[in-house]
Structure formats: structure tokens, C-alpha cells
Motif scaffolding. Sequence first.
Motif, PDB file in Angstrom:
ATOM      1  N   GLU A 273       3.455  -8.622  -0.018  1.00 43.47           N
ATOM      2  CA  GLU A 273       4.344  -7.806   0.829  1.00 43.47           C
ATOM      3  C   GLU A 273       3.798  -6.399   1.003  1.00 43.47           C
ATOM      4  O   GLU A 273       3.979  -5.763   2.047  1.00 43.47           O
ATOM      5  CB  GLU A 273       5.731  -7.773   0.187  1.00 43.47           C
ATOM      6  CG  GLU A 273       6.803  -7.157   1.086  1.00 43.47           C
ATOM      7  CD  GLU A 273       8.175  -7.238   0.462  1.00 43.47           C
ATOM      8  OE1 GLU A 273       9.119  -6.624   1.038  1.00 43.47           O
ATOM      9  OE2 GLU A 273       8.331  -7.885  -0.591  1.00 43.47           O
ATOM     10  N   LYS A 274       3.078  -5.913  -0.009  1.00 42.86           N
ATOM     11  CA  LYS A 274       2.494  -4.571   0.077  1.00 42.86           C
ATOM     12  C   LYS A 274       1.484  -4.477   1.214  1.00 42.86           C
ATOM     13  O   LYS A 274       1.402  -3.452   1.923  1.00 42.86           O
ATOM     14  CB  LYS A 274       1.832  -4.236  -1.264  1.00 42.86           C
ATOM     15  CG  LYS A 274       1.325  -2.811  -1.374  1.00 42.86           C
ATOM     16  CD  LYS A 274       0.754  -2.566  -2.774  1.00 42.86           C
ATOM     17  CE  LYS A 274       0.237  -1.133  -2.881  1.00 42.86           C
ATOM     18  NZ  LYS A 274      -0.331  -0.879  -4.242  1.00 42.86           N
TER      19      LYS A 274
ATOM     20  N   LYS B 205       3.394  -4.106   4.528  1.00 43.88           N
ATOM     21  CA  LYS B 205       3.931  -2.754   4.702  1.00 43.88           C
ATOM     22  C   LYS B 205       2.819  -1.785   5.077  1.00 43.88           C
ATOM     23  O   LYS B 205       2.999  -0.901   5.916  1.00 43.88           O
ATOM     24  CB  LYS B 205       4.614  -2.297   3.408  1.00 43.88           C
ATOM     25  CG  LYS B 205       5.934  -3.005   3.129  1.00 43.88           C
ATOM     26  CD  LYS B 205       6.554  -2.506   1.823  1.00 43.88           C
ATOM     27  CE  LYS B 205       7.892  -3.197   1.569  1.00 43.88           C
ATOM     28  NZ  LYS B 205       8.491  -2.740   0.275  1.00 43.88           N
ATOM     29  N   GLN B 206       1.661  -1.957   4.473  1.00 45.48           N
ATOM     30  CA  GLN B 206       0.529  -1.076   4.761  1.00 45.48           C
ATOM     31  C   GLN B 206       0.071  -1.202   6.205  1.00 45.48           C
ATOM     32  O   GLN B 206      -0.337  -0.217   6.828  1.00 45.48           O
ATOM     33  CB  GLN B 206      -0.619  -1.392   3.801  1.00 45.48           C
ATOM     34  CG  GLN B 206      -1.775  -0.392   3.855  1.00 45.48           C
ATOM     35  CD  GLN B 206      -2.899  -0.775   2.926  1.00 45.48           C
ATOM     36  OE1 GLN B 206      -3.781  -1.524   3.293  1.00 45.48           O
ATOM     37  NE2 GLN B 206      -2.847  -0.272   1.687  1.00 45.48           N
TER      38      GLN B 206
ATOM     39  N   HIS C  39       2.084  -2.134   8.607  1.00 45.96           N
ATOM     40  CA  HIS C  39       3.267  -1.948   9.465  1.00 45.96           C
ATOM     41  C   HIS C  39       3.628  -3.223  10.220  1.00 45.96           C
ATOM     42  O   HIS C  39       3.940  -3.203  11.412  1.00 45.96           O
ATOM     43  CB  HIS C  39       3.025  -0.800  10.467  1.00 45.96           C
ATOM     44  CG  HIS C  39       2.612   0.472   9.793  1.00 45.96           C
ATOM     45  ND1 HIS C  39       3.444   1.227   8.997  1.00 45.96           N
ATOM     46  CD2 HIS C  39       1.400   1.122   9.795  1.00 45.96           C
ATOM     47  CE1 HIS C  39       2.788   2.286   8.513  1.00 45.96           C
ATOM     48  NE2 HIS C  39       1.538   2.246   8.998  1.00 45.96           N
TER      49      HIS C  39
END
Length: 744
Positions: free
Chosen positions: A516-517, A520-521, A523
Motif C-alpha cells: 500500500e505504501k 500512496k507514493q 498517488h
Amino acid sequence: MATTTESKLTKTTFPVEGMSCASCAGSIESMLRSQEGVQEANVNFAGKTLQVAYEPEKVSPEQLRETVQEIGFDILVEKKTQEELEERQAAALTKLKRKTIVAGVLALPVFVLGMFFHDTFAWGNWVSLLLTAPILLWAGQRFFVGAWAQAKHFRANMDTLVALSTGIAFLFSLFNTVYPEFFLSRGLMPHVYYEAVAVIIAFILLGKYLEENAKDRSSSAIKKLMGLQPKTVRVIRNGSELEIKIEEVQVGDKVLLLPGERVPVDGEVVAGTTYVDESMLSGEPLPVQKQAGDMLFAGTINQKGSLQLVARKTGGETMLAHIIKLVQEAQGSKAPVQKLVDKIAGIFVPIVLVIAVLTFVAWLIVGGEAYLSEALLSTISVLVIACPCALGLATPTAIMVGVGRGAENGILIKDAVSLERAHKADVVILDKTGTITLGKPSVTDVVWADETVAQERLEQLFFSMEAQSEHPIAQAIYTFYREKGLQALQPASFNSLTGLGVEAVFEGTRYYSGNEKLLKQQHIQVPEHLLQAARQLQEDARTVIFFADATQALAVFAVSDPIKPASAEGIKAMQEAGLEVYMLTGDNQQTAAAVARQVGVAHYKAELLPNDKADFVKKLQAEGKVVAMVGDGINDAQALATADVSIAMGQGTDIAMDVANITLMRSDLMQVAGAVKLSRATVQTIHQNLFWAFFYNVICIPVAAGLLYPFTGFLLSPMVAGAAMALSSVSVVGNSLRLRGKRL
């Protein structure tokens, strides 16, 4: 004969011939231990084997044999196949049977004459003499030969007791037959005891025959394992097909295997496809598909197709041979309690000889010459009834049957110490990965953001990305889709993002696979229902991987190490057996908690390094706990070595199995409870055997000496003493054989 070498020390197991009691085993051990170059010598009376550790530059096997022969026994130093050993044992048993029958046939008329017609026929004593002489000198020859060999070294054993009792009775009877006037002139009857001599030897031979038969059954597990290997093999050499003996197969030989045949060697399939029954190793009833590149193991059964395999391990190097060797060594080893029994047996015979002399003297002091017959009968009864055979058989027969029973159920026990120690365990520590779980991560869940999209194309792209990665999770996904028949595409570009995942470009479109990271990175949008699915999967201890394009998440994949089907049931069985169960793992806290909850483990610790596991074992030991550790990997080796009882899963690493006291061939936690139950049952049987063996001697020796005579007029007949002695040995072996029916 099995041999292992460590530095300059050679450890070898030799078959032993000629033993008749536990004192025989003690004599062989003490003689060999006094030999220069011998570090250790242990004789298994029940298994008729000698385990000896010696320095070959100081002493040779031939010298060991000469030492043993000096005291009337023999060891087979030449290499013998199991078949040859069984033939020798069968021949010896046949010879013993023949002597037993002849002794029984001749003893019957002697018994009838002595008991019912001793005053009827004047020539009765001479007939009894002629019938008893061959019983004593032929059927009972082994007792006198053995006694003389022991006497030359100022030792005594069962042969000594039998030879003295029957020899004295025979010589006394012979004297009274030839010169009856000696006692008649003194107003005494010249009694003869031919019936006692004949019946004693007949009973003892019958007891030995029944005992040998029973002991043979106690090693049935080895015979079953030996029977798993074929005697001949078809190989291709120089373009020709040959049928050769199994001993002649060499590494690199191409072996032909037809449907229904047992695999003769450990080898690699080079041609053909089949299904193989590997239940003798894994315990799983379903056959396993085998094709080129797969390994086959000796003893397994080829079911369907014809195969060609290249031999990789032959003879004593195969997995089957390794199992057989482990079982043989374990059956031949000594439990700690046996060391005490051996010491007692070593001094028992001399004590009995002293008691016999005191019995004879006491009778003469109390009653004078008038009680000479009673003195003689009581002395003979003491010598006969006190044979330490039951003591010598009490522990090794139970160990042999227990180890064999374990082997039949896929529980390989390294030695008797391990089998005895396991019954004391009150805590079991389980590693998680590979012990409770399969140790093979696999895809468990796939959730798509939009079920209407063309999933087949996206799955192929996702599969192609994971095919480029070497991460264990990527390998699980790769395996999942490869089994579905997908073909990997070559990406235009590929990049591994450390700690996040990977990215790749296919036909101008960028795709991502990772955590998930990473999303998010970059977008990337994640639909709410997909995010909720990911949260739920994480709570269930699954590792979540997102698959996305440059703008939004397309799917979420869950990978986990599945729990073995029998793990929960196995842990429950341990708890019902009174064992406290802990789970230790290097995995994270969330995963550990989920696995512990699913299998019913109340105590667990996560994020542990190998030395942390060993420290935890020490902590429990410091609290007075006897700890059994169950593991399968290199990371468990330190904790396994530290634990009181170490148990390795058979499908784990060689290092774990080398360290472990017990190996579970089926990698099934149900077998942990089974191993503990087997240990408890075996130790209980040993205690029962020892109790009755000691109780028998404590009660019978005073009775045989005539303790009850002043009060009841009862005097134990030497014939009854012989029957009781034989029965005591057979009963001990029979009690041990009950372990064969123990449910694990």
C-alpha cells in the motif's frame, strides 16, 4: 553390520552369538572395555548386537572378536546382509528347537520313572541314567561350555547356574546309582535326581526357544523396512539391459522401473511419467506424480507408468537405508535405567552362588546328614530359579518394540535415551513456519476492483511482472499462475523498488505490484471496497499485494503460508496428553496471533531470532520444565540442541534432523503426541518388567532355599524352579510385545 567414523574413532554394530542372559552381555562389555583402543562397548541382550566405539589403529575387529571368543561368545565381524543374518538366526533357532524336542521326549520317561516308579524297578536308575546322559551332554552342552569359558576368567552367568545345578544333581545321582552302598551303610536312602536334571534342562531349553521366538517378533519393524527394498534391479550398461543384485548397483547407473515395482535406489527420473506411492516416507495415501527431474526414493512404489532413473544414492546411502540404520542403532542403544540393571545383573550371579552355598550349609547344620537330600534339592532349586534372564530382557525388549512401533508409524527415534526422556516432557515448543504451517507461501485470495474488466489479460501482465522478481512472495504468485498454464510476457522495462514492490511497462502502459505504501507514493487511487478487502485479509494474517496501473488499483492479492490440515488437531492431542504448548516464530506479531488463534495455541512469541528461541527454551528449563522442541529448519537447530527432547519434521533440513532426538517422517503434528504417548507406554512397560523380574527373584529365591519348609513342609521342586525361570523370561518378553498394539 553398521559403521560410522568420527575422526579417529570408529563406531560399529556387530551381531553377537552365544549369549544366554544379561550377565553374558555384561561380561562381553567389561572384557571389551578393558581392551586397549576401545572407548565404549554396549551389548543389547534382546537384540543380540554389540555397539562398539574403537580406534582402528590400536585394535582391529578381529582382535575384538578374539577377546569375545575367549569368554565363550562370538561376534560376526564379516559384513553380512540382513538375509544372511536371518538365515544364521533361523539355523540357530532350528538347532535349539531340535534339542528342545529331543530333551523333552527323553525327559518324559525319566520323569515318569522318577516320580511314580522309583521303587518299583531295580533297573529304573540305570534306564534314567542312560536317558538323562544325552540330555545333559548333548542338549545341555551349551551350558557347560559357556560356564567353563566364564570360569576361566573368574566370571559367572546363567550358564554357570544351570551347569552347577544340573551337574551336581547328575553326579550325585550317578554316584548313588553306581555305589548305593555308601549311603545305605549309613542308614540313608541313595536318592537319585535324574528326573530333575532332565526336566530342568528341557524346561530351560523350551523357555529359551519361546524367548528367541518372541524376541524375533520384537524386531519385526526392521524386517518390514528391509522388505521394502527389492533384491534385484534392471539397469542399462553399455547399451545392454542387465538384471543385477541390489548390492551391485552403482551411482550413475540407469535403472529401469516397471509399474508395480518398488524403487530400488534413490535416483532422479530421466524418462517417463508416473505416480509413486510414497506413503512409507510421507504417510500420505495419495500417490505423487513424478516426471523427468523429480527424485525417487528407495522403498517407494511405482504405480502407473514405466520409468528410467539415474541412481544418485545406493546401498547404505539411500534414505531407506538411513531410516533402517537409525532404527537399528536406536534398538541397540541402552536406556539410562538399563545401566543400573546391568550393574545388578553383573553381581547377581555371584550373590546367587553364595546364597546356594549358604542354603546347602544351613540345611546340613540344622538337620545333619538326614537332610542331605533336602539340602541338595534346595541348593539346586536356588541355582535354577535365580537366572537373571528376566532382568536382562526387561529393558531392551521394551526399547526394541517401542522403537520398532515408532518406526512403523513414521516416528524415528535416535536412541533409547531419547525414547525414555520423552515421557518426562511437560512443555512442547513449536516453530511456526514449516512445522505448524506448510512452509510454502501460496496465493489464497484474489479480489478485483472491477469484475467486468478483461481479467485474463491483466492476470497475464501481473504474472509477467512477478516472473521477473526473486522475492519469495513473487515466487508464490508466479507458481500460482504457472500452474494455470499462463505464459510470461517480456516487459519493455522492469524496475525493482526496494521495500515497496516492482514496476513494469507493457505496450506503453506502466503497471505496479507491491504494498500500500507504493500506491500512496505513486498517488494511485484505491477503491474503498478493495481497501476494506485488504484490511480484512491482513487481519487474517495474510500478506497483501496490490496490482495497479498508473492511476488506480486493479486488484489485491493475498499470499500466506497455509496451516497444515492436521496442525490444530495435533496441538489439541498434545494438550489432551497434558502438554503445555508454545509457538515461537520469527514472523510478525499480527501473523503469529492469527496463526495461534486458528490452531488453538494460547502461548506464543513473535519476531524471534534463532538465539532468542534457544534462550526461551533455557528460560523454561530454569523454571523446572522438561522441554520438547519441534522444528524443521536451520533456524531451529540451536533451540533443538538446547531442548531436553528435540523433534524434527522429516521434510525439514538435514541439520534439524541431525540435531534432533526424534524425527517425524510425515511432518504431522499428530505424531508429536504419538511420540510422547509411545515414550510413556514404553517406560511404563520397562517399569512393569523390572518390577516383576525383581519381585520374582525376591519371592522365589527364599522359597527355593526352603524358607517355608519349617512352617508348611513345602519344598520347591527343582523341576518347578526350572519351569518358573523359563516362564519369567517369556512373560517379560510377552509384556513388551504388548507395545505393538499401542495406538499412537
